[in-house]
Design an enzyme around this catalytic site. Structure first.
Site, PDB file in Angstrom:
ATOM      1  N   GLY A  28      48.267  74.679  49.777  1.00 40.23           N
ATOM      2  CA  GLY A  28      47.668  75.656  50.486  1.00 40.23           C
ATOM      3  C   GLY A  28      48.503  75.678  51.899  1.00 40.23           C
ATOM      4  N   HIS A  34      55.244  80.602  49.755  1.00 40.43           N
ATOM      5  CA  HIS A  34      54.296  80.536  48.521  1.00 40.43           C
ATOM      6  C   HIS A  34      54.238  81.961  47.967  1.00 40.43           C
ATOM      7  CE1 HIS A  34      53.214  76.987  51.103  1.00 40.43           C
ATOM      8  NE2 HIS A  34      53.061  76.417  50.049  1.00 40.43           N
ATOM      9  N   LYS A 146      63.618  75.170  47.541  1.00 42.36           N
ATOM     10  CA  LYS A 146      63.702  74.128  48.645  1.00 42.36           C
ATOM     11  C   LYS A 146      63.458  72.790  48.258  1.00 42.36           C
ATOM     12  CE  LYS A 146      60.425  73.746  51.788  1.00 42.36           C
ATOM     13  NZ  LYS A 146      60.290  72.231  51.970  1.00 42.36           N
TER      14      LYS A 146
END
Length: 292
Positions: A28, A34, A146
């Site tokens: 989240g 994302h 990443k």
């Protein structure tokens, strides 16, 4: 978008979705990185399932589980707008009910770098991901580059356990100044945020040294360290094999061989991580001033 809270309901709903099915696991506090994972998954698959779950197993006892940013309503809105078909958002009790006592130990790869700084972290990552893979039954799972060591750990787990879910890696999304996007960037105070891109500049300096023909690990790292200045404090800089995450003392002059420059640095109580790929050029070791 259908939102479900139990593993049984999510598994049943996932079986009804068109194939190939993609899974995008998240904790989240979504950002553009994302959403790029979701966009890539939507482009490559017939349906996308996303998870929102802040996984306590991957946080140490002194880490930021309780204050990790949570923004469920806004996250759900963004996921629905992005084309996600199914959102699984379980509670901790749903994922780890009373009596839960199973974990996935990825072995030596989980003890280096991030694993050394966060003992047990990758055990928690591997455990939750294997459980999510089982619930979703997805053909592919999408992760950002990443978190390169996390990707290496999960690829090993999938390979060793003969899981059918393919790990797909999406390039790091960066801010205009090069800082890799992360939910934890919200912790940075303005002076820290200004200093944060120094980590990426350090990794770029290491990559540039390899491009110019440098092959010795210590000298490659030395090119990066001057960029870790001001409030930035080095946690580690190194050159590793992207599969095993073992350090590489000297890069052999093998044209096209891929290595990874990895780095982590502290800004106050927040620690950043980042990496850039390294490709050995044809003239490795032949640059003026380089000794082999």
């Amino acid at each position: 978008m259908e939102t479900l809270r139990t593993a049984a309901e999510a598994a049943q709903a996932a079986r009804r979705l068109a194939r190939p099915l993609a899974l995008v696991p998240t904790m989240g506090a979504l950002h553009a990185g994302h959403l790029e994972l979701v966009a890539e998954a939507c482009r490559d698959n017939a349906a996308v399932m996303t998870t929102l779950f802040v996984n306590p197993l991957q946080f140490g006892p002194t880490e930021d589980f309780s204050r990790y940013p949570r923004a469920f309503d806004e996250d759900a809105r963004q996921l629905e707008a992005a084309g996600v078909a199914l959102l699984f958002a379980p509670s901790v009790e749903e994922m780890y009910p009373a009596g839960f006592d199973t974990s996935i130990d990825p072995g030596a790869i989980a003890t280096r770098f991030e694993g050394a700084l966060r003992p047990g972290h990758f055990r928690g990552v591997a455990t939750v991901c294997v459980k999510l893979f089982a619930i979703a039954g997805a053909d592919r799972a999408y992760f950002g580059s990443k978190d390169a060591q996390q990707v290496a750990v999960l690829r090993q787990v999938v390979r060793d356990l003969a899981l059918s879910t393919e790990i797909v890696v999406v390039p790091t999304v960066r801010d205009l100044d090069g800082l890799a996007l992360s939910s934890r960037n919200t912790y940075l105070r303005p002076p820290e945020r200004m200093a944060a891109p120094g980590l990426y500049r350090a990794l770029q300096a290491m990559a540039d040294a390899v491009t110019r023909g440098e092959t010795n690990r210590d000298r490659i790292v030395a090119y990066g360290r001057p960029q870790i200045t001001g409030p930035l404090r080095e946690a580690y800089l190194d050159v590793v094999d992207p599969v095993t995450f073992e350090g590489v003392p000297d890069i052999a002059a093998q044209p096209g061989r891929e290595f990874t420059a990895i780095g982590s640095a502290w800004l106050g109580s927040t620690r950043l991580i980042d990496n850039v790929p390294l490709t050995v050029p044809d003239n490795a070791g032949l640059r003026a001033g380089v000794t082999r």
